[in-house]
Write an enzyme that holds these catalytic residues in place. Structure first.
Site, short mmCIF file in Angstrom:
data_model
loop_
_atom_site.label_atom_id
_atom_site.label_comp_id
_atom_site.label_asym_id
_atom_site.label_seq_id
_atom_site.Cartn_x
_atom_site.Cartn_y
_atom_site.Cartn_z
N HIS A 96 -3.70 -5.92 1.41
CA HIS A 96 -2.80 -6.04 2.78
C HIS A 96 -2.76 -7.74 3.27
O HIS A 96 -3.20 -8.05 4.01
CB HIS A 96 -3.34 -5.03 4.15
CG HIS A 96 -3.08 -3.77 3.70
ND1 HIS A 96 -2.24 -3.03 4.22
CD2 HIS A 96 -3.85 -2.97 3.17
CE1 HIS A 96 -2.44 -2.17 3.82
NE2 HIS A 96 -3.70 -1.43 3.16
N GLU A 139 -0.79 -8.83 5.23
CA GLU A 139 -0.16 -9.08 5.77
C GLU A 139 -1.56 -8.86 7.20
O GLU A 139 -1.58 -9.27 8.79
CB GLU A 139 0.67 -7.87 6.93
CG GLU A 139 -0.33 -6.59 7.17
CD GLU A 139 -0.22 -5.63 5.14
OE1 GLU A 139 -0.53 -4.41 5.86
OE2 GLU A 139 -0.20 -5.84 4.39
N CYS A 166 0.83 -1.04 -0.14
CA CYS A 166 -0.44 0.09 -0.43
C CYS A 166 0.52 1.34 -0.41
O CYS A 166 1.56 1.51 -1.08
CB CYS A 166 -0.67 -0.07 1.27
SG CYS A 166 -1.66 0.80 1.04
#
Length: 227
Positions: free
Chosen positions: A194, A196, A85
């Site tokens: 994302h 994660e 991002c």
């Protein structure tokens, strides 16, 4: 294996990235934006957020931070670097990756679980996946529209450097549905969504589809150590 996670003023996903590294089996090392060196890490993650408040342009000021001078040198020397991002925006600003990120075509912040199609499974961060595999990870951005001139886009396509595409719905108007790209060497990868936030089955989209990014780089580092 030590994976550095950079914190800029305004970063908000650095702790999540560090947790993903640990869940994959790595040692997460905190790196501060003012650090002049990388403290012996084997790879670097540039996390999401709003570095320096996204003043001037998303990722622009972070690209000039002292730590980025070390990251750029290390990346050009082959160190694996992942930009997520805002981190993707920083990689574009430092020209480690081509193109730029601009305001979403609908001029609205987007937050959703986003299907992606893996286009390149031969990078330091994507080897755990299969080409054409469909994964779902969260997406949250307002400056997430990937743009580049036609010559650059054609080059990315021709060299297999589109790492991910939005599968089905394009949430932000990115050209050619591009969600992530890689450099020619395959050690630097940037993407808008994302991974994660998709490393545990009890949170996010309820899958571990994003964990492969972090297991991939650990395998890459191990391979580099054996070579």
């Amino acid at each position: 294996m030590r994976i550095g996670v950079v914190t800029f003023p305004g970063s908000l996903d650095d702790r999540d990235a560090a947790r993903a590294v640990r869940l994959a089996g790595g040692d997460a090392v905190e790196l501060w934006h003012a650090d002049a060196d990388l403290h012996g890490v084997d790879a670097v993650v540039l996390p999401g957020g709003f570095s320096y408040g996204d003043y001037l342009r998303a990722g622009a000021i972070a690209g000039m931070a002292p730590v980025m001078r070390a990251v750029v040198d290390a990346a050009r020397g082959g160190m694996p670097v992942l930009g997520i991002c805002n981190g993707f925006q920083v990689l574009c600003e430092t020209h480690l990756l081509p193109g730029a990120m601009i305001r979403n075509d609908r001029l609205r912040f987007v937050c959703r679980d986003q299907p992606l199609r893996v286009e390149n499974a031969d990078t330091a961060w994507t080897s755990a996946y299969e080409p054409g595999e469909r994964i779902v990870v969260p997406l949250k951005n307002i400056d997430g529209c990937y743009v580049a001139d036609e010559r650059t886009l054609d080059q990315l396509e021709g060299e297999g450097r589109v790492a991910f595409r939005y599968d089905g719905h394009n949430p932000n108007g990115s050209l050619r549905d591009i969600a992530g790209v890689t450099n020619a060497a395959g050690n630097v990868v940037g993407l808008m969504p994302h991974p994660e936030h998709a490393v545990e089955p009890t949170v996010g989209p309820g899958s571990t589809d994003g964990l492969g990014f972090f297991t991939s780089v650990l395998e890459t580092i191990e391979g580099m150590a054996r070579a």
